[in-house]
Design a protein around this motif. Structure first.
Motif, PDB file in Angstrom:
ATOM      1  N   ALA A 107       0.855  -1.254  -0.108  1.00 33.07           N
ATOM      2  CA  ALA A 107      -0.100  -0.416   0.216  1.00 33.07           C
ATOM      3  C   ALA A 107       0.421   1.213   0.191  1.00 33.07           C
ATOM      4  O   ALA A 107       0.312   1.915  -0.621  1.00 33.07           O
ATOM      5  CB  ALA A 107      -0.482  -0.039   1.135  1.00 33.07           C
ATOM      6  N   ALA A 108       2.042   0.984   0.742  1.00 32.45           N
ATOM      7  CA  ALA A 108       2.289   2.319   0.924  1.00 32.45           C
ATOM      8  C   ALA A 108       3.777   2.796  -0.815  1.00 32.45           C
ATOM      9  O   ALA A 108       3.599   3.751  -0.823  1.00 32.45           O
ATOM     10  CB  ALA A 108       3.978   2.284   2.016  1.00 32.45           C
ATOM     11  N   ALA A 109       3.544   1.757  -1.087  1.00 32.99           N
ATOM     12  CA  ALA A 109       4.185   1.584  -2.817  1.00 32.99           C
ATOM     13  C   ALA A 109       3.492   2.520  -3.802  1.00 32.99           C
ATOM     14  O   ALA A 109       4.316   2.657  -4.951  1.00 32.99           O
ATOM     15  CB  ALA A 109       4.507   0.438  -2.861  1.00 32.99           C
ATOM     16  N   LEU A 110       1.996   1.967  -3.236  1.00 37.58           N
ATOM     17  CA  LEU A 110       1.385   2.434  -4.928  1.00 37.58           C
ATOM     18  C   LEU A 110       0.901   3.844  -4.624  1.00 37.58           C
ATOM     19  O   LEU A 110       0.369   4.127  -4.958  1.00 37.58           O
ATOM     20  CB  LEU A 110      -0.329   1.758  -4.328  1.00 37.58           C
ATOM     21  CG  LEU A 110      -0.416  -0.227  -4.567  1.00 37.58           C
ATOM     22  CD1 LEU A 110      -1.326  -0.459  -4.877  1.00 37.58           C
ATOM     23  CD2 LEU A 110       1.067   0.166  -6.081  1.00 37.58           C
ATOM     24  N   SER A 111       1.041   4.305  -2.885  1.00 40.90           N
ATOM     25  CA  SER A 111       1.091   5.859  -2.157  1.00 40.90           C
ATOM     26  C   SER A 111       1.765   6.552  -2.611  1.00 40.90           C
ATOM     27  O   SER A 111       1.714   7.586  -3.511  1.00 40.90           O
ATOM     28  CB  SER A 111       0.855   5.952  -0.455  1.00 40.90           C
ATOM     29  OG  SER A 111      -0.611   4.792  -0.634  1.00 40.90           O
ATOM     30  N   ARG A 112       2.870   5.882  -3.026  1.00 39.99           N
ATOM     31  CA  ARG A 112       3.824   6.499  -3.687  1.00 39.99           C
ATOM     32  C   ARG A 112       3.492   7.172  -5.368  1.00 39.99           C
ATOM     33  O   ARG A 112       4.176   7.721  -5.672  1.00 39.99           O
ATOM     34  CB  ARG A 112       5.689   5.826  -3.295  1.00 39.99           C
ATOM     35  CG  ARG A 112       6.086   6.010  -2.160  1.00 39.99           C
ATOM     36  CD  ARG A 112       7.425   5.685  -1.690  1.00 39.99           C
ATOM     37  NE  ARG A 112       7.815   4.161  -1.745  1.00 39.99           N
ATOM     38  CZ  ARG A 112       7.524   2.893  -1.020  1.00 39.99           C
ATOM     39  NH1 ARG A 112       7.328   3.543   0.505  1.00 39.99           N
ATOM     40  NH2 ARG A 112       7.939   2.568  -1.208  1.00 39.99           N
TER      41      ARG A 112
END
Length: 255
Positions: free
Chosen positions: A192-197
């Protein structure tokens, strides 16, 4: 390397993660979408005659109202209420949410629904919210795919709706979701953090667009529905306040 870290971490744990994922889907309660109309008008105190701001939200299950009993408690209506107070103007809102949708799903199934909406009138302020991330995370879509799908959706929305301001939400903090066991929770949180970036990067590439991270402590159970997976009415309120603050600052930046 950072963008592939979730995949590298998940690979040796894959058999365990698959078992955890299947068990989580089996035991997590399946909540219905909220009752009520997916549109409305929010009036600020002591204001009755101003031209309404138009708010349109496109997203996954929270936009569909999963986790709350009535649409007025879901994210779009609560965002509209916060905006009405902050802008001191009425806000007319509509929610286009689909439970379980990825961004690609929305491009195929939600975008056609927006053709019924009129183009903005002269002087109309129109704010559009894009809110995805959970289902693309659990599907383990790559950051590049997420960026591509999100860009296609955002550009189509800008062309169809001509928003004054486009808000692109980050993915919710899956690493804090009570319904997810460890290590599945940690791995999905990293995804999720990678997609947020990727969403944050996209916002810098689009005109009149801003990125808004989801800052909510999902460990606080009052902010989560009883399934431990969707925001409660209180959780939606916290998120709505963050979105309204970002929208007001974004509108100021456009002047």
């Amino acid at each position: 390397m950072r963008r592939w870290l979730p995949e590298l971490l998940a690979l040796p744990l894959l058999p365990w993660l698959l078992v955890q994922g299947k068990r989580t889907r089996r035991i997590t309660p399946r909540l219905p979408e909220a009752d009520g109309a997916r549109e409305g008008l929010c009036m600020p105190p002591d204001v009755s005659s101003a031209v309404p701001v138009v708010l349109i939200a496109i997203g996954e299950s929270p936009v569909a109202g999963v986790g709350v009993e009535h649409q007025e408690e879901a994210i779009t209506a609560q965002f509209a209420q916060e905006l009405a107070v902050a802008l001191k103007r009425p806000v007319r809102w509509r929610a286009f949410g689909k439970n379980g949708a990825t961004v690609a799903d929305a491009c195929h199934e939600v975008l056609p629904q927006l053709q019924q909406l009129p183009m903005p009138q002269a002087g109309e302020m129109r704010i559009v919210l894009i809110a995805f991330g959970v289902n693309d995370s659990t599907a383990f879509h790559s950051s590049s795919r997420y960026h591509r799908d999100l860009a296609a959706l955002a550009r189509a929305l800008q062309q169809q709706l001509s928003p004054t301001l486009l808000l692109i939400s980050g993915a919710p903090p899956l690493h804090l979701f009570p319904a997810l066991p460890q290590p599945l929770r940690h791995v999905l949180g990293m995804k999720a953090a990678a997609l947020s970036r990727a969403a944050q990067q996209l916002a810098t590439e689009l005109p009149q667009a801003i990125y808004v991270p989801v800052r909510s402590d999902a460990r606080e159970r009052s902010l989560m529905a009883h399934d431990g997976y969707h925001p409660s009415a209180a959780g939606a309120r916290v998120w709505a306040q963050q979105l309204a603050h970002a929208a007001v600052e974004g509108l100021r930046g456009l002047k």
